[in-house]
Design a protein around this motif. Structure first.
Motif, PDB file in Angstrom:
ATOM      1  N   UNK A   3       0.817  -1.206   0.000  1.00  0.00           N
ATOM      2  CA  UNK A   3       0.000   0.000   0.000  1.00  0.00           C
ATOM      3  C   UNK A   3       0.852   1.258   0.000  1.00  0.00           C
ATOM      4  N   UNK A   4       1.903   1.272   0.816  1.00  0.00           N
ATOM      5  CA  UNK A   4       2.752   2.467   0.875  1.00  0.00           C
ATOM      6  C   UNK A   4       3.460   2.709  -0.445  1.00  0.00           C
ATOM      7  N   UNK A   5       3.911   1.660  -1.099  1.00  0.00           N
ATOM      8  CA  UNK A   5       4.600   1.830  -2.379  1.00  0.00           C
ATOM      9  C   UNK A   5       3.625   2.419  -3.398  1.00  0.00           C
ATOM     10  N   UNK A   6       2.360   1.996  -3.368  1.00  0.00           N
ATOM     11  CA  UNK A   6       1.356   2.568  -4.280  1.00  0.00           C
ATOM     12  C   UNK A   6       1.153   4.046  -3.968  1.00  0.00           C
ATOM     13  N   UNK A   7       1.071   4.377  -2.701  1.00  0.00           N
ATOM     14  CA  UNK A   7       0.913   5.786  -2.320  1.00  0.00           C
ATOM     15  C   UNK A   7       2.113   6.608  -2.760  1.00  0.00           C
ATOM     16  N   UNK A   9       4.061   5.970  -5.281  1.00  0.00           N
ATOM     17  CA  UNK A   9       4.004   6.112  -6.739  1.00  0.00           C
ATOM     18  C   UNK A   9       3.023   7.216  -7.126  1.00  0.00           C
ATOM     19  N   UNK A  10       1.932   7.347  -6.388  1.00  0.00           N
ATOM     20  CA  UNK A  10       0.984   8.435  -6.635  1.00  0.00           C
ATOM     21  C   UNK A  10       1.644   9.785  -6.355  1.00  0.00           C
ATOM     22  N   UNK A  11       2.428   9.848  -5.285  1.00  0.00           N
ATOM     23  CA  UNK A  11       3.152  11.077  -4.987  1.00  0.00           C
ATOM     24  C   UNK A  11       4.153  11.407  -6.087  1.00  0.00           C
ATOM     25  N   UNK A  12       4.795  10.378  -6.611  1.00  0.00           N
ATOM     26  CA  UNK A  12       5.746  10.586  -7.706  1.00  0.00           C
ATOM     27  C   UNK A  12       5.021  11.169  -8.920  1.00  0.00           C
ATOM     28  N   UNK A  13       3.812  10.703  -9.193  1.00  0.00           N
ATOM     29  CA  UNK A  13       3.029  11.254 -10.302  1.00  0.00           C
ATOM     30  C   UNK A  13       2.679  12.713 -10.039  1.00  0.00           C
ATOM     31  N   UNK A  14       2.330  13.031  -8.795  1.00  0.00           N
ATOM     32  CA  UNK A  14       2.061  14.426  -8.439  1.00  0.00           C
ATOM     33  C   UNK A  14       3.313  15.273  -8.646  1.00  0.00           C
ATOM     34  N   UNK A  15       4.444  14.726  -8.268  1.00  0.00           N
ATOM     35  CA  UNK A  15       5.715  15.421  -8.429  1.00  0.00           C
ATOM     36  C   UNK A  15       5.978  15.716  -9.903  1.00  0.00           C
ATOM     37  N   UNK A  16       5.692  14.755 -10.764  1.00  0.00           N
ATOM     38  CA  UNK A  16       5.878  14.953 -12.205  1.00  0.00           C
ATOM     39  C   UNK A  16       5.022  16.116 -12.706  1.00  0.00           C
ATOM     40  N   UNK A  43      14.623  11.401  -5.106  1.00  0.00           N
ATOM     41  CA  UNK A  43      15.498  10.514  -4.330  1.00  0.00           C
ATOM     42  C   UNK A  43      14.837  10.170  -2.996  1.00  0.00           C
ATOM     43  N   UNK A  44      14.261  11.150  -2.345  1.00  0.00           N
ATOM     44  CA  UNK A  44      13.579  10.924  -1.072  1.00  0.00           C
ATOM     45  C   UNK A  44      12.420   9.937  -1.244  1.00  0.00           C
ATOM     46  N   UNK A  45      11.557  10.173  -2.229  1.00  0.00           N
ATOM     47  CA  UNK A  45      10.367   9.334  -2.417  1.00  0.00           C
ATOM     48  C   UNK A  45      10.703   7.920  -2.884  1.00  0.00           C
ATOM     49  N   UNK A  46      11.857   7.730  -3.494  1.00  0.00           N
ATOM     50  CA  UNK A  46      12.237   6.401  -3.966  1.00  0.00           C
ATOM     51  C   UNK A  46      12.882   5.540  -2.887  1.00  0.00           C
ATOM     52  N   UNK A  47      13.101   6.091  -1.718  1.00  0.00           N
ATOM     53  CA  UNK A  47      13.748   5.337  -0.646  1.00  0.00           C
ATOM     54  C   UNK A  47      12.851   4.199  -0.167  1.00  0.00           C
ATOM     55  N   UNK A  48      13.421   3.030  -0.084  1.00  0.00           N
ATOM     56  CA  UNK A  48      12.683   1.862   0.412  1.00  0.00           C
ATOM     57  C   UNK A  48      12.289   2.033   1.875  1.00  0.00           C
ATOM     58  N   UNK A  50      10.673   4.330   3.226  1.00  0.00           N
ATOM     59  CA  UNK A  50       9.318   4.872   3.351  1.00  0.00           C
ATOM     60  C   UNK A  50       8.232   3.809   3.238  1.00  0.00           C
ATOM     61  N   UNK A  51       8.590   2.592   2.834  1.00  0.00           N
ATOM     62  CA  UNK A  51       7.607   1.509   2.728  1.00  0.00           C
ATOM     63  C   UNK A  51       7.009   1.130   4.077  1.00  0.00           C
ATOM     64  N   UNK A  52       7.683   1.454   5.172  1.00  0.00           N
ATOM     65  CA  UNK A  52       7.222   1.051   6.495  1.00  0.00           C
ATOM     66  C   UNK A  52       6.324   2.055   7.198  1.00  0.00           C
ATOM     67  N   UNK A  53       5.883   3.085   6.497  1.00  0.00           N
ATOM     68  CA  UNK A  53       5.038   4.100   7.139  1.00  0.00           C
ATOM     69  C   UNK A  53       3.635   3.542   7.372  1.00  0.00           C
ATOM     70  N   UNK A  54       3.121   3.768   8.565  1.00  0.00           N
ATOM     71  CA  UNK A  54       1.787   3.273   8.930  1.00  0.00           C
ATOM     72  C   UNK A  54       0.726   3.914   8.033  1.00  0.00           C
TER      73      UNK A  54
END
Length: 126
Positions: A3-7, A9-16, A43-48, A50-54
């Motif tokens: 779920x976090x990785x999907x979120x 990826x959505x942020x990455x799209x917003x960034x684009x 670079x920040x958003x691609x960090x693994x 961040x996958x552990x965020x509740x």
């Protein structure tokens, strides 16, 4: 994919989308998002880390008038016992300023993208 990785990826799209903002994008003379700020945010958003965020934390990304970016996490649950807020501000030169508020404690530092991701995950962990 988690779920976090999907979120993220959505942020990455917003960034684009934000990368396409031109000069005066807010009608008040704002600078476009700088390439250095954009690269640091990626670079920040691609960090693994961040996958552990509740999942009770939602994230938002927004451009700053100066040409930088702000990424922040807030809780979606007003009853959460471990309420926390994390803000990552990236200036136009790509420098990262990290801020976390957890309970009565406030932590601040200037850091790298990876360290900001690790610290963000530590504060907002599952």
């Amino acid at each position: 994919m988690g779920t976090n990785r999907k979120r993220l990826l959505q942020l990455h799209k917003q960034l684009q989308k934000l990368a396409a903002y031109g000069p005066d994008w807010d009608g008040y003379g704002a600078a476009p998002v700088s390439g250095l700020a954009f690269a640091a945010a990626e670079q920040f958003l691609q960090s693994a880390s961040l996958d552990g965020i509740a999942p009770v934390y939602r994230c938002a990304i927004e451009p700053l008038h100066s040409g930088g970016l702000r990424i922040d996490w807030t809780t979606t649950d007003p009853e959460a016992e471990d309420d926390a807020y994390v803000e990552v501000t990236i200036d136009p030169q790509g420098q990262i300023h990290w801020l976390a508020v957890q309970g009565e404690d406030t932590l601040q530092l200037d850091t790298t993208a990876e360290e900001a991701a690790v610290r963000t995950a530590e504060i907002l962990k599952i």
